[in-house]
Design a protein around this motif. Structure first.
Motif, PDB file in Angstrom:
ATOM      1  N   SER A  49       1.335  -1.226   0.043  1.00  0.00           N
ATOM      2  CA  SER A  49      -0.465  -0.047   0.305  1.00  0.00           C
ATOM      3  C   SER A  49       0.688   1.377   0.372  1.00  0.00           C
ATOM      4  O   SER A  49       2.025   1.250   0.288  1.00  0.00           O
ATOM      5  N   VAL A  50       0.209   2.208  -0.048  1.00  0.00           N
ATOM      6  CA  VAL A  50       1.284   3.276  -0.928  1.00  0.00           C
ATOM      7  C   VAL A  50       0.501   4.629  -0.987  1.00  0.00           C
ATOM      8  O   VAL A  50      -1.083   4.596  -1.827  1.00  0.00           O
ATOM      9  N   ASP A  51       0.288   5.540  -0.651  1.00  0.00           N
ATOM     10  CA  ASP A  51      -0.791   6.792  -0.729  1.00  0.00           C
ATOM     11  C   ASP A  51      -0.228   7.748  -1.250  1.00  0.00           C
ATOM     12  O   ASP A  51       0.855   7.787  -1.355  1.00  0.00           O
ATOM     13  N   GLU A  52      -0.903   7.859  -1.597  1.00  0.00           N
ATOM     14  CA  GLU A  52      -0.663   9.237  -2.332  1.00  0.00           C
ATOM     15  C   GLU A  52      -0.236  10.605  -2.946  1.00  0.00           C
ATOM     16  O   GLU A  52       0.783  10.858  -2.619  1.00  0.00           O
ATOM     17  N   ALA A  53      -0.497  10.735  -1.630  1.00  0.00           N
ATOM     18  CA  ALA A  53       0.869  11.938  -0.655  1.00  0.00           C
ATOM     19  C   ALA A  53       2.006  11.903  -1.555  1.00  0.00           C
ATOM     20  O   ALA A  53       3.027  12.291  -1.507  1.00  0.00           O
ATOM     21  N   GLU A  54       2.126   9.394  -0.743  1.00  0.00           N
ATOM     22  CA  GLU A  54       3.854   9.504  -1.141  1.00  0.00           C
ATOM     23  C   GLU A  54       4.327   9.341  -2.792  1.00  0.00           C
ATOM     24  O   GLU A  54       5.519  10.071  -3.100  1.00  0.00           O
ATOM     25  N   VAL A  55       3.482   8.867  -2.932  1.00  0.00           N
ATOM     26  CA  VAL A  55       4.092   9.371  -4.261  1.00  0.00           C
ATOM     27  C   VAL A  55       3.964  10.807  -5.255  1.00  0.00           C
ATOM     28  O   VAL A  55       4.707  10.491  -5.467  1.00  0.00           O
ATOM     29  N   VAL A  58       7.789  -1.675  -7.835  1.00  0.00           N
ATOM     30  CA  VAL A  58       7.260  -2.139  -9.414  1.00  0.00           C
ATOM     31  C   VAL A  58       5.864  -2.491  -8.735  1.00  0.00           C
ATOM     32  O   VAL A  58       4.845  -1.643  -8.574  1.00  0.00           O
ATOM     33  N   ASP A  59       6.001  -3.036  -7.408  1.00  0.00           N
ATOM     34  CA  ASP A  59       4.784  -2.994  -7.116  1.00  0.00           C
ATOM     35  C   ASP A  59       3.519  -2.170  -6.149  1.00  0.00           C
ATOM     36  O   ASP A  59       2.450  -2.432  -6.742  1.00  0.00           O
ATOM     37  N   GLN A  60       4.643  -1.146  -5.699  1.00  0.00           N
ATOM     38  CA  GLN A  60       3.585   0.352  -5.815  1.00  0.00           C
ATOM     39  C   GLN A  60       3.543   0.790  -6.510  1.00  0.00           C
ATOM     40  O   GLN A  60       2.342   1.147  -6.486  1.00  0.00           O
ATOM     41  N   LEU A  61       3.875   0.899  -7.849  1.00  0.00           N
ATOM     42  CA  LEU A  61       3.288   1.404  -8.427  1.00  0.00           C
ATOM     43  C   LEU A  61       2.211   1.306  -9.714  1.00  0.00           C
ATOM     44  O   LEU A  61       1.531   1.849  -9.815  1.00  0.00           O
ATOM     45  N   LYS A  62       2.842   0.039  -9.098  1.00  0.00           N
ATOM     46  CA  LYS A  62       1.374  -0.735 -10.271  1.00  0.00           C
ATOM     47  C   LYS A  62      -0.770  -0.721  -9.155  1.00  0.00           C
ATOM     48  O   LYS A  62      -1.126  -0.857  -9.591  1.00  0.00           O
ATOM     49  N   GLU A  63       0.261  -0.806  -7.933  1.00  0.00           N
ATOM     50  CA  GLU A  63      -0.970  -0.494  -6.965  1.00  0.00           C
ATOM     51  C   GLU A  63      -1.444   0.663  -6.891  1.00  0.00           C
ATOM     52  O   GLU A  63      -2.797   0.821  -7.360  1.00  0.00           O
ATOM     53  N   PHE A  64      -0.669   2.038  -7.493  1.00  0.00           N
ATOM     54  CA  PHE A  64      -1.052   3.018  -7.042  1.00  0.00           C
ATOM     55  C   PHE A  64      -2.020   2.952  -9.065  1.00  0.00           C
ATOM     56  O   PHE A  64      -3.467   3.825  -8.358  1.00  0.00           O
ATOM     57  N   GLN A  80      -5.726   2.722 -13.605  1.00  0.00           N
ATOM     58  CA  GLN A  80      -4.977   2.554 -15.352  1.00  0.00           C
ATOM     59  C   GLN A  80      -4.188   1.077 -15.284  1.00  0.00           C
ATOM     60  O   GLN A  80      -4.202   0.410 -15.133  1.00  0.00           O
ATOM     61  N   SER A  81      -3.505   1.721 -16.692  1.00  0.00           N
ATOM     62  CA  SER A  81      -3.032   0.398 -16.781  1.00  0.00           C
ATOM     63  C   SER A  81      -1.506  -0.647 -16.312  1.00  0.00           C
ATOM     64  O   SER A  81      -1.146   0.543 -15.547  1.00  0.00           O
ATOM     65  N   VAL A  82      -1.798  -1.882 -15.974  1.00  0.00           N
ATOM     66  CA  VAL A  82      -0.346  -2.138 -15.027  1.00  0.00           C
ATOM     67  C   VAL A  82       0.194  -2.727 -16.006  1.00  0.00           C
ATOM     68  O   VAL A  82       1.527  -3.663 -15.162  1.00  0.00           O
ATOM     69  N   THR A  83       0.404  -3.094 -16.972  1.00  0.00           N
ATOM     70  CA  THR A  83       1.865  -3.587 -17.717  1.00  0.00           C
ATOM     71  C   THR A  83       2.635  -2.977 -18.014  1.00  0.00           C
ATOM     72  O   THR A  83       2.372  -1.641 -18.057  1.00  0.00           O
TER      73      THR A  83
END
Lengths: 646, 820
Positions: free
Chosen positions: A593-599, A613-619, A625-628
């Motif tokens: 999990s990664v919150d929007e503020a952090e990103v 990568v998994d954090q980006l994907k989760e976001f 959005q596409s996660v490929t």
């Protein structure tokens, strides 16, 4: 459709759904349009839609007949249609197909399965008539002088249907006329019309009148037709009750097509069973499916025989693989799958053969017959509805739904007195705001279910369809069908956020509620449009296709756009908005999990690559959005998104 | 003890096969078809094995590889176990089936068990089981360990050292269930009389053993209760998966700042569970092998494999109607033909040679992929607008229901979502939305209903009908009846009277279920019936039946026990309610006077004309099993035969009361001749038509013809016609209807000849003659008939024979009858 025993036997998956559709497919519908061609029907008038275009009742009627065929060709490809004109001086040429029909009647389109060529031919005629208003007068000149006796018209219809229609179909005559008194002051002709019409209905044909009424020429059914039409025009009343048949539909010409749409499908009951209110108190009811999901026709298989394509029927065969022989399906017995592994079978078993098998002493039978299996399905009950009692209307909750509802209506011919009893029950339940609870077994090969009986008051709408009086049977879920909610705790918005949402909800309220007619199924229409284009050998124009179920963006933004903006602001200041969600997920999964503020802060400091990568994907996943792709792609996408949503 | 999870379990079954297990007992069976009591003799071992087999069957049914079991028998003539191998001792304990995923072979092996000649010690067996299990699970420490002992407790037990075993089991987290044959059970309740001393000691030892284990590891019970509990419906809980999607409102592409987009998850709230698991089998009998010492014949049942065959009819000229119809495809190739035609006319086609396509009327549109271009859709739920709850039509939802939650990992989404749910909830509105499950899939229309729960705000989704999904059937109004002259009718047998409405109102009140359920935790009465407690009887009955068949050798000698009462608890209204409403029900029966109309008996028309089917017939068709063609010929289908018999027997039971009424034309009735309905509420349908009759006195001939043409109610129509004619003839001024009556009789006679109702005609005519020639009779009418002569007289045998029927009257008698 599947062979009969397939849907009649049992145990097939989704057994009931299959039955419903094959039931409808199984019966063909035959419609004979019977159109009056007299002077008044052919009189030219201004087209209500297009300027400087002339039309006539006859043209509109033919157009409606064409439209119905266009729909039928897709929704009921096995159905038959024909067009008979009367009060015309045109005579049928010599034909071998049907008996010589009465003078003054003319078969324009022979009764035949609906097909693209015949529809196109009719379309051609209509187009030509639109261009040159005299076309129809030439093709079907109105009879001069006296009109022909209606008795002759009905007789002709009867002959045409008798000679051409398939025997197992439901047959209907759509009578379209603007003359409320075709054979004035001639009781003999009235009687003959009456008797010939009885002949017609007795041969299993129903008549559905469309009486054209205009302000200049209102249609008075009591002049002629109310004494001609038998009250069993609907086909399900046995005795003459002295009541005017309900299906007399008087319609303005503009509504003809609309009106026909209601009659497009013949009314077919799904079941006819007793409704037991209490011991010794049973009435008859018929059940109908008023809402059923209409799916695309599934594709069929054909084989090319050189000169034509022939449809192939499929059949399920049951094979004894050991013997390589087919087994008569009726001789098969039922039991539980024997798991395949032969590893633990004893020596003697192994000698017998491979595969799953069970050996018993001769004469023993550790399997069930089809009848026994059926009794497990029905729990030994006979088809019928057993009332269990009454509950408050409020007890029927939204979540208690698993499939479409059924509609029941009294079946007077089975139990005399059904109508008054049903009517009294309905009135009183509505008055007391009650629903019924019932145990329902609709057919001998189905399973018992519990249903809520929801009373439906009669609602009449001007000129259109009305909500019929009756009960909706809403199939309740069993304990086995109910799932526990997979989530139980989430953040709750505070009052200001909620109040901000209320404002725009108010603006987007649709006053009339949910009206199915406003939402034609887009994928079905898209499919059918392509099917039709292909059959007519036309180019399919995907551009012109309009999906009416898409949100009306302009309306939404005009009414609520600014309010939504306000609401967003309110949300952003909500106390829980920046909370971090503690995931209690399974241990195996790393905390992604990664919150929007952090990103966003990483993005602003140009350190997006610090995220995994998994954090980006989760976001991205949360943003729809596409996660490929590789990490660089993901970062690019996150970058893009944050840029777009400052 | 590791967390309970499905599978990952090894269960050791310890079965006592000591000689005492060979004692036979009588086990009650469900009543036979005639309701007679039935029972079967079996050994205690066979009975106990039923339990073991059920348990194993459940594992096979679940189909999990990680659900494993092993069987150890004690009291065996053999000694074969790992402890004995290592240390010696532990005799008469045999590892009968090694630990593995069970299959049907496991059950076959269990069936081969027979009581032995020696005793074995259960504690020895227990130690062997724990050791064997532990050795097997050496590398699978997290697996669940279970041991089940099935015994009659009649053999001596070595009660030393057992504490050590308990300690070990506690350490390993082994759970122990002891199932005893005829053990005392206070809850069932069951107490065995004249229990042997040794069994009494053993039972208390077992109880002590179980109590020494940690609470959740030990269980002791009697076999009969264990077997009963196996048939208790057990709902298979399925966890709904969350699939992720977006909730949108407005144009998120170009007007993002004033549109909303929230990450949400969708999961099933209701999902139809279906009964299943049936496979088809076919048995073939084989001659015994030479080495089979019993030399008996055996039947081998093999599972059948399904194969789809494609058939084509290559003979276009033969199919009826085809040659005449100018189309390029078979139009009449339908189910009727398929059923009727000899299979030899059909030809099999290989699947590779088939072309996919769609039917478009009588033409075909080839379509290689099996589908056309699909609509370009984007995953998500788009809100189209809101509707007030009171405008929501509860009959519309046509699908299972889904939960919609805010994304569990995003606080902003949760807050946004929650604000909408709460706002909708407080305003009492639902959202109309369009859902696309995955990019490119077909859109669905539906509604979202807000739910505010203690710790979470969510929505529920249900699919609603598109315009295409609604069938606009028209139904006659139940309240507004219009006469032929265009006036509204206010009194009619179809319209309930005030009395009837009142009676119905009381019935509804008395049949109320609101406070008829169990009390909740606060002592408040709950409504009777709760979907969450209603088990799908079919699913559980089917499962019970499947298991039963898998463990017994023969269904005939071991019939399936009755369904668990839990399955049928909602089948009838609660007794208290029935009792309370009895009076209201009696009143209703009294005032509504509902009568079943005699059933039509299907019959072949003799003229060979196939009449068009009416819709009712389809009901029968659906009920019966035969192909549709046969419906007209009821005798060929066993089920419609049953129908027919039922129909006949029904009417037989009814004739007791009703038949009398029919046959007594002199029965006084109020104003039978009045053509208008009487002022007082009259439940009769037609004042000219007596109740239960299908022929009225006003237009008898028309009614008669109509009935003949509609369905074959011939017998009833003929009978009623006879009564009606006699009634009319008896009445004053019947002379006015003379011609009509004669016409009726002519038609009736003709019908009777054709429809093989000859005796009925002869009876009617004899009755009519007797009526006419009575003191007060209508002699004039009979002389009118005499004028018609032989043609209207009784039907003689020679006349009947011409049509292949019979009559017991001679020609001369018929001739004489009309002359007198």
């Amino acid at each position: 459709m599947p062979p009969y025993d397939d849907w009649n036997v049992l145990v097939e998956e989704e057994e009931e759904e299959l039955q419903d559709t094959s039931f409808f497919e199984g019966k063909r519908d035959v419609i004979l349009f019977c159109i009056d061609c007299s002077e008044s029907m052919q009189e030219l008038r201004d087209d209500p839609v297009y300027e400087d275009v002339k039309t006539s009742h006859l043209l509109t009627a033919l157009d409606a007949a064409m439209q119905v065929q266009k729909k039928k060709v897709i929704s009921g490809p096995n159905d038959w249609v024909g067009i008979l004109l009367y009060n015309t001086s045109r005579r049928n040429e010599n034909n071998t197909r049907t008996s010589e029909i009465k003078k003054g009647t003319f078969v324009y389109q022979h009764l035949a399965p609906v097909s693209a060529p015949s529809i196109q031919e009719l379309m051609g005629l209509i187009d030509e008539a639109r261009g040159d208003p005299d076309t129809l007068k030439n093709k079907a000149p109105p009879l001069q002088g006296n009109k022909i006796p209606m008795g002759d018209v009905f007789t002709s219809c009867n002959w045409v249907l008798r000679d051409s229609a398939p025997k197992t179909a439901s047959k209907r005559v759509f009578l379209i006329t603007d003359d409320d008194n075709p054979n004035p002051s001639n009781t003999k002709l009235l009687t003959s019309a009456r008797t010939t019409l009885i002949d017609l209905t007795q041969s299993g044909c129903q008549i559905e009148p469309f009486f054209v009424s205009t302000p200049e020429k209102p249609f008075d059914v009591t002049k002629f037709y109310s004494s001609v039409l038998p009250s069993n025009v609907v086909g399900n009343e046995q005795e003459d009750t002295g009541v005017l048949p309900d299906s007399i539909s008087i319609t303005r010409m503009d509504d003809l097509l609309e009106q026909m749409r209601f009659h497009e499908q013949p009314k077919r009951a799904l079941f006819s069973i007793p409704l037991e209110l209490g011991k010794g108190f049973t009435i008859g009811v018929k059940g109908y499916g008023l809402v059923t999901e209409q799916r695309k026709g599934s594709h069929k298989y054909f084989v090319d025989l050189g000169n034509r394509l022939e449809a192939v029927t499929s059949r399920t065969a049951y094979i004894d693989e050991e013997k390589g022989a087919e087994v008569d399906r009726n001789k098969a017995l039922f039991g539980m799958k024997l798991s395949g592994g032969a590893d633990q079978l004893t020596d003697s078993d192994n000698k017998i053969g491979l595969g799953a098998s069970r050996v018993v002493r001769a004469g023993r039978r550790p399997f069930y017959t089809a009848e026994e299996v059926q009794s497990f399905h029905t729990m030994g009950l006979e088809p019928g509805i057993q009332l269990l009692g009454f509950k408050s209307r409020k007890e029927l909750s939204f979540e208690d739904n698993v499939k479409h509802s059924l509609f029941i209506y009294p079946d007077e011919p089975k139990y005399s007195g059904s109508k008054r009893t049903f009517s009294a029950l309905l009135q009183k339940m509505l008055e007391k705001k009650k629903i019924g609870l019932a145990r329902v077994l609709v057919r001998r090969n189905s399973s018992p279910v519990f249903c809520a009986m929801l009373p439906q008051a009669e609602k009449v709408e001007e000129g259109g369809w009305s909500e019929p009086a009756g009960f909706h049977l809403i199939v309740l879920p069993f304990a086995d069908d109910i799932r526990a909610p997979p989530l139980e705790k989430e953040f709750r918005a505070s009052s200001p956020s909620k109040d901000a949402a209320k404002v725009w909800i108010e603006k987007l309220l649709i006053k009339k509620g949910f009206e199915p007619d406003s939402y034609p199924n887009p994928s079905l229409a898209y499919h059918n449009a392509q099917l039709q284009a292909s059959a007519f050998r036309e180019e399919f124009d995907a551009e012109s296709f309009e999906d009416l179920t898409r949100p009306k963006y302009d309306m939404i933004h005009k009414r609520a756009g600014n309010l939504l903006k306000e609401w967003k602001k309110a949300i952003a200041t909500d106390e829980h908005f920046n909370n971090v969600v503690l995931t209690t997920g399974t241990k195996r999964k790393a905390d992604i999990s990664v919150d929007e503020a952090e990103v966003r802060s990483k993005y602003e400091s140009n350190m997006l690559d610090k995220l995994r990568v998994d954090q980006l994907k989760e976001f991205l996943k949360n943003k729809g959005q596409s996660v490929t792709g590789k990490k660089a792609d993901l970062m690019g996408r996150v970058h893009e998104w944050l840029q777009m949503h400052p | 003890m590791p967390a309970e999870r499905a599978g990952y379990t090894v269960t050791m079954f310890l079965v006592d096969i000591s000689p005492s297990m060979g004692a036979t007992r009588t086990v009650e069976l469900p009543p036979g078809p005639g309701g007679e009591e039935r029972s079967v003799e079996m050994t205690n071992l066979e009975w106990a094995l039923q339990f073991v087999k059920f348990k194993i069957q459940e594992m096979i049914f679940g189909g999990r590889k990680t659900e494993q079991c092993g069987v150890i028998v004690f009291g065996s003539d053999l000694t074969a176990n790992i402890v004995n191998k290592k240390h010696g001792g532990y005799e008469h304990v045999e590892e009968y089936i090694p630990i593995a995923t069970p299959n049907s072979g496991t059950l076959v092996r269990l069936d081969e068990l027979r009581p032995s000649e020696t005793y074995g010690d259960p504690i020895d067996a227990l130690i062997v089981a724990v050791e064997t299990q532990d050795a097997y699970l050496e590398r699978k420490r997290t697996w669940t360990r279970k041991v089940v002992i099935v015994t009659d407790g009649a053999s001596p037990i070595e009660t030393e050292d057992w504490e050590k075993t308990v300690k070990k089991m506690t350490g390993l987290g082994v759970s122990l269930t002891i199932v005893g044959v005829d053990f005392d059970d206070a809850e069932l309740p069951y107490f065995e009389e004249d229990k042997s001393a040794i069994k009494r000691v053993n039972e208390s030892f077992y109880a002590h053993l179980i109590n020494s284990l940690p609470e959740d590891l030990g269980l002791l019970g009697t076999l009969s209760r264990a077997l009963l509990s196996l048939s208790y419906p057990n709902v298979k809980e399925t966890k709904s998966t969350l699939s992720q999607t977006m909730l949108r409102l407005g144009d998120v592409e170009t007007r993002e700042e004033e549109a909303l987009q929230i990450g949400v998850r969708v999961a099933k709230c209701t999902a139809l569970a279906r009964p299943g698991g049936w496979k088809r089998f076919f048995g073939s009998t084989m001659e015994s092998d030479d080495d089979d010492e019993e030399g008996e014949r055996k039947t081998i049942f093999r599972e059948l494999q399904k194969r789809t065959e494609y058939l084509i009819d290559r003979s276009p000229g033969d199919a009826q109607g085809k040659k005449d119809v100018p189309v390029d495809a078979s139009v009449d190739f339908d189910e009727d033909e398929l059923q009727d035609e000899d299979e030899s006319q059909l030809e099999k086609v290989e699947k590779e040679n088939l072309i996919k396509g769609f039917k478009h009327g009588s033409t075909y549109v080839p379509c290689a992929d099996g589908h056309f271009l699909k609509l370009n859709t984007k995953q998500g739920i788009d809100i189209l607008g809101f509707l007030s709850e009171k405008n929501f039509n509860r009959a519309y939802p046509l699908s299972e229901v889904s939960f919609v939650f805010a994304a569990p990992s995003s606080a902003p989404d949760q807050v946004a979502f929650s604000s909408i749910v709460q706002a909708m909830f407080e305003k009492g509105v639902l959202a109309i939305a369009r859902m696309v499950r995955l990019d490119g899939s077909d859109p669905k229309i539906g509604v979202l209903a807000p739910r505010v729960w203690p710790d979470i705000d969510l929505m529920l989704w249900a699919q609603m009908p598109f315009a295409d999904d609604v069938r606009h059937y028209t139904f006659p109004s139940l309240t507004t009846l219009i006469s032929r002259t265009g006036e509204r009718i206010t009194k009619h047998p179809y319209l309930p009277t005030e009395d009837q409405l009142d009676a119905m109102g009381r019935f509804i009140d008395d049949m109320d279920l609101t406070d008829e359920g169990e009390k909740d935790e606060n002592g408040k009465l709950q409504p009777w019936f709760d979907p969450r407690l209603s088990f799908n009887p079919t699913i559980h009955r089917t499962k019970q039946a499947l298991f039963h068949a898998a463990v017994v050798p023969d269904i005939a000698t071991h019939p399936l026990p009755a369904p668990h009462p839990e399955l049928t608890k909602y089948f009838e209204p609660p007794k208290r309610v029935l009792k309370r409403s009895r009076e209201a029900l009696e009143d209703c029966i009294e005032v509504f006077k509902v009568k079943e109309v005699p059933k039509k008996v299907l019959k072949n028309r003799k003229d060979g004309h196939v009449r068009a089917a009416d819709e009712d017939e389809d009901m029968i068709l659906l009920d019966s099993k035969g192909p549709p063609k046969k419906r007209a010929d009821a005798t060929t289908s066993p089920i419609s035969q049953a129908h027919k018999q039922r129909a006949t027997s029904d009417s037989e039971t009814e004739t007791e009361s009703e038949g009398e009424e029919l046959l007594l034309p002199t029965k006084p009735r109020d104003g039978p001749g009045l053509p208008t309905p009487t002022a007082s509420p009259d439940p009769e349908l037609d004042p000219q038509r007596a109740p239960g009759r299908i022929i009225g006195n006003t237009f008898p001939l028309r009614d008669f013809r109509k009935n003949l043409s509609q369905g074959d109610v011939v017998t009833k129509a003929v009978e009623d016609m006879g009564v009606v004619v006699r009634e009319i003839v008896e009445r004053p001024f019947s002379g006015r209807r003379k011609d009509e009556v004669i016409e009726c009789l002519k038609v009736l006679r003709e019908t009777c000849l054709k429809e093989d109702e000859i005796d009925a005609w002869n009876d009617i005519l004899k009755g009519l003659k007797a009526d006419c020639l009575e003191e007060m009779g209508n002699k004039a009418f009979w002389s009118e008939l005499k004028k018609l002569g032989r043609g209207i007289s009784l039907i003689s045998s020679s006349e009947a024979e011409k049509l292949g029927a019979t009559s017991n009257l001679s020609e001369s008698a018929a001739e004489a009858f009309i002359q007198q």
